[in-house]
Design a protein around this motif. Structure first.
Motif, mmCIF file in Angstrom:
data_model
loop_
_atom_site.group_PDB
_atom_site.id
_atom_site.type_symbol
_atom_site.label_atom_id
_atom_site.label_comp_id
_atom_site.label_asym_id
_atom_site.label_seq_id
_atom_site.Cartn_x
_atom_site.Cartn_y
_atom_site.Cartn_z
ATOM 1 N N MET A 245 0.819 -1.190 0.000
ATOM 2 C CA MET A 245 0.000 0.000 0.000
ATOM 3 C C MET A 245 0.865 1.257 0.000
ATOM 4 O O MET A 245 0.560 2.223 -0.671
ATOM 5 N N LEU A 246 1.942 1.235 0.761
ATOM 6 C CA LEU A 246 2.841 2.382 0.832
ATOM 7 C C LEU A 246 3.509 2.629 -0.526
ATOM 8 O O LEU A 246 3.688 3.771 -0.930
ATOM 9 N N THR A 247 3.848 1.564 -1.224
ATOM 10 C CA THR A 247 4.462 1.675 -2.549
ATOM 11 C C THR A 247 3.490 2.348 -3.519
ATOM 12 O O THR A 247 3.895 3.205 -4.312
ATOM 13 N N HIS A 248 2.239 1.982 -3.447
ATOM 14 C CA HIS A 248 1.214 2.559 -4.321
ATOM 15 C C HIS A 248 1.103 4.070 -4.092
ATOM 16 O O HIS A 248 1.031 4.850 -5.049
ATOM 17 N N ALA B 288 2.361 9.709 -5.700
ATOM 18 C CA ALA B 288 2.997 10.994 -5.384
ATOM 19 C C ALA B 288 4.009 11.377 -6.459
ATOM 20 O O ALA B 288 4.079 12.538 -6.875
ATOM 21 N N VAL B 289 4.781 10.422 -6.920
ATOM 22 C CA VAL B 289 5.782 10.694 -7.967
ATOM 23 C C VAL B 289 5.087 11.100 -9.258
ATOM 24 O O VAL B 289 5.489 12.069 -9.913
#
Length: 58
Positions: A1-4, A9-10
């Motif tokens: 989830m954090l990767t998503h 954001a990027v």
């Protein structure tokens, strides 16, 4: 989830950077258009002066 969230954001930052660059390009285009208009006016005035000089010897 954090990767998503990181990827989102990027991508959002990249989109924002693209929008800023597009605005800069638009501003440069507008400046160029104004400069072209001023150059055309100056040329027209120059031609008018040359014409008056030929006619009346001003």
């Amino acid at each position: 989830m954090l990767t998503h969230r990181y990827i989102q954001a990027v991508l959002a930052r990249d989109i924002a950077d693209d929008i800023k660059q597009a605005d800069s390009a638009a501003e440069a285009s507008e400046r160029q258009a104004r400069a072209d208009e001023q150059r055309q006016r100056a040329e027209q005035l120059s031609f008018r002066f040359v014409d008056l000089d030929r006619r009346f010897g001003i």
